[in-house]
Design a protein around this motif. Structure first.
Motif, short mmCIF file in Angstrom:
data_model
loop_
_atom_site.label_atom_id
_atom_site.label_comp_id
_atom_site.label_asym_id
_atom_site.label_seq_id
_atom_site.Cartn_x
_atom_site.Cartn_y
_atom_site.Cartn_z
N ARG A 141 6.90 3.56 -14.50
CA ARG A 141 5.45 3.64 -14.27
C ARG A 141 4.97 2.57 -13.30
N LEU A 142 3.81 2.79 -12.71
CA LEU A 142 3.18 1.86 -11.78
C LEU A 142 1.72 1.68 -12.14
N VAL A 143 1.17 0.53 -11.78
CA VAL A 143 -0.27 0.33 -11.82
C VAL A 143 -0.71 0.20 -10.37
N VAL B 260 -0.22 -1.35 -4.82
CA VAL B 260 0.55 -1.58 -6.04
C VAL B 260 0.04 -2.89 -6.68
N ALA B 261 -0.42 -2.79 -7.92
CA ALA B 261 -0.91 -3.96 -8.65
C ALA B 261 0.14 -4.49 -9.61
N ALA B 262 1.01 -3.61 -10.12
CA ALA B 262 2.07 -4.05 -11.03
C ALA B 262 3.17 -3.00 -11.08
N LEU B 263 4.39 -3.49 -11.21
CA LEU B 263 5.60 -2.65 -11.26
C LEU B 263 6.17 -2.67 -12.68
N PRO B 264 7.12 -1.79 -12.97
CA PRO B 264 7.71 -1.77 -14.31
C PRO B 264 8.20 -3.16 -14.73
N GLY B 265 7.85 -3.53 -15.97
CA GLY B 265 8.26 -4.82 -16.51
C GLY B 265 7.33 -5.97 -16.19
N GLN B 266 6.40 -5.76 -15.24
CA GLN B 266 5.46 -6.81 -14.89
C GLN B 266 4.24 -6.76 -15.81
N PRO B 267 3.51 -7.88 -15.92
CA PRO B 267 2.30 -7.87 -16.75
C PRO B 267 1.25 -6.90 -16.20
N VAL B 268 0.55 -6.25 -17.11
CA VAL B 268 -0.55 -5.37 -16.71
C VAL B 268 -1.71 -6.26 -16.25
N PRO B 269 -2.27 -6.02 -15.07
CA PRO B 269 -3.39 -6.84 -14.59
C PRO B 269 -4.57 -6.79 -15.56
N PRO B 270 -5.24 -7.92 -15.77
CA PRO B 270 -6.36 -7.96 -16.71
C PRO B 270 -7.46 -6.94 -16.40
N VAL C 170 -15.65 2.08 -6.16
CA VAL C 170 -15.59 3.53 -5.93
C VAL C 170 -14.20 4.13 -6.10
N SER C 171 -13.19 3.30 -6.32
CA SER C 171 -11.82 3.79 -6.36
C SER C 171 -11.48 4.47 -7.69
N CYS C 172 -10.83 5.62 -7.60
CA CYS C 172 -10.21 6.25 -8.76
C CYS C 172 -8.74 5.85 -8.70
N ASP C 173 -8.29 5.11 -9.69
CA ASP C 173 -6.95 4.54 -9.67
C ASP C 173 -6.46 4.38 -11.10
N SER C 174 -5.61 3.40 -11.37
CA SER C 174 -5.08 3.23 -12.71
C SER C 174 -6.16 2.92 -13.74
N ARG C 175 -7.31 2.47 -13.30
CA ARG C 175 -8.43 2.27 -14.24
C ARG C 175 -8.93 3.60 -14.77
N ILE D 259 0.87 -1.16 0.00
CA ILE D 259 0.00 0.00 0.00
C ILE D 259 0.91 1.22 0.00
N VAL D 260 0.68 2.10 -0.96
CA VAL D 260 1.57 3.24 -1.15
C VAL D 260 0.81 4.56 -1.06
N VAL D 261 1.56 5.62 -0.80
CA VAL D 261 1.04 6.97 -0.84
C VAL D 261 1.72 7.64 -2.03
N LEU D 262 0.90 8.24 -2.89
CA LEU D 262 1.41 8.93 -4.08
C LEU D 262 0.87 10.34 -4.11
N SER D 263 1.62 11.23 -4.75
CA SER D 263 1.08 12.56 -5.05
C SER D 263 -0.03 12.36 -6.06
N ASN D 264 -1.14 13.03 -5.84
CA ASN D 264 -2.26 12.93 -6.77
C ASN D 264 -1.97 13.83 -7.98
N PRO D 265 -1.69 13.23 -9.14
CA PRO D 265 -1.33 14.05 -10.30
C PRO D 265 -2.48 14.91 -10.82
N HIS D 266 -3.69 14.62 -10.37
CA HIS D 266 -4.86 15.37 -10.84
C HIS D 266 -5.37 16.37 -9.81
N PHE D 267 -4.72 16.46 -8.66
CA PHE D 267 -5.14 17.39 -7.63
C PHE D 267 -5.02 18.82 -8.15
#
Length: 164
Positions: free
Chosen positions: A112-114, A86-96, A122-127, A64-72
């Motif tokens: 990049r991160l997913v 964190v669902a995926a790190l650089p070089g890892q498969p993108v989750p379906p 209700v989550s606003c995230d990589s989706r 579980i990470v804390v990130l700056s909200n790029p859309h704030f």
């Protein structure tokens, strides 16, 4: 005169040491209040968490990470922080669950991160945001802080604890 200067120097030394510890803590730790239900049941709105500042290379899937909200500030985003898993790190498969929203890429690009919220409805995230930049990473959550609003049921839900 000499004797009067000793207590002053001793007090000054303590002040300098305390200031040094405070500066070190501010550079290595971050306290964040969770805003919204996107991480339920693991984290609830109003929970306070402690995050340790780490380089992206030290992340693991599931952290579980804390990130700056790029859309704030550019939209109706209420918080300058995102707290996500964190669902995926650089070089890892993108989750379906997010592959179709990320341009059909099969792997996460460098730098990049997913990230996903535990409460997908209700989550606003990589989706919604797509890949997030590693440069937005502020830290990894290491613990819940006393005074959080967590229920007894939520306390039983595990999350990845990082060694300090």
């Amino acid at each position: 005169m000499k004797d009067a200067a000793l207590p002053v120097l001793g007090g000054l030394t303590i002040v300098v040491l305390v200031a040094g510890v405070v500066l070190w803590l501010r550079r290595t730790r971050l306290v964040v209040v969770v805003d919204g239900p996107s991480m339920e049941p693991t984290l609830r709105d109003g929970d306070r968490v402690l995050a340790r500042r780490v380089p992206a290379a030290d992340l693991s899937t599931g952290d579980i990470v804390v990130l700056s909200n790029p859309h704030f500030g550019r939209s109706a985003e209420p918080s300058p922080f995102l707290v996500k898993r964190v669902a995926a790190l650089p070089g890892q498969p993108v989750p379906p669950a997010v592959a179709s929203k990320l341009g059909g890429r099969s792997t996460v690009p460098p730098g990049r991160l997913v990230v996903l919220g535990d409460n997908a409805e209700v989550s606003c995230d990589s989706r919604d945001y797509g890949f997030l930049s590693e440069s937005d990473l502020l830290g990894v959550v290491t613990r819940f802080l006393h005074g959080s609003t967590r229920s007894a049921a939520a306390k039983a839900v595990p999350f990845v604890h990082r060694k300090e």
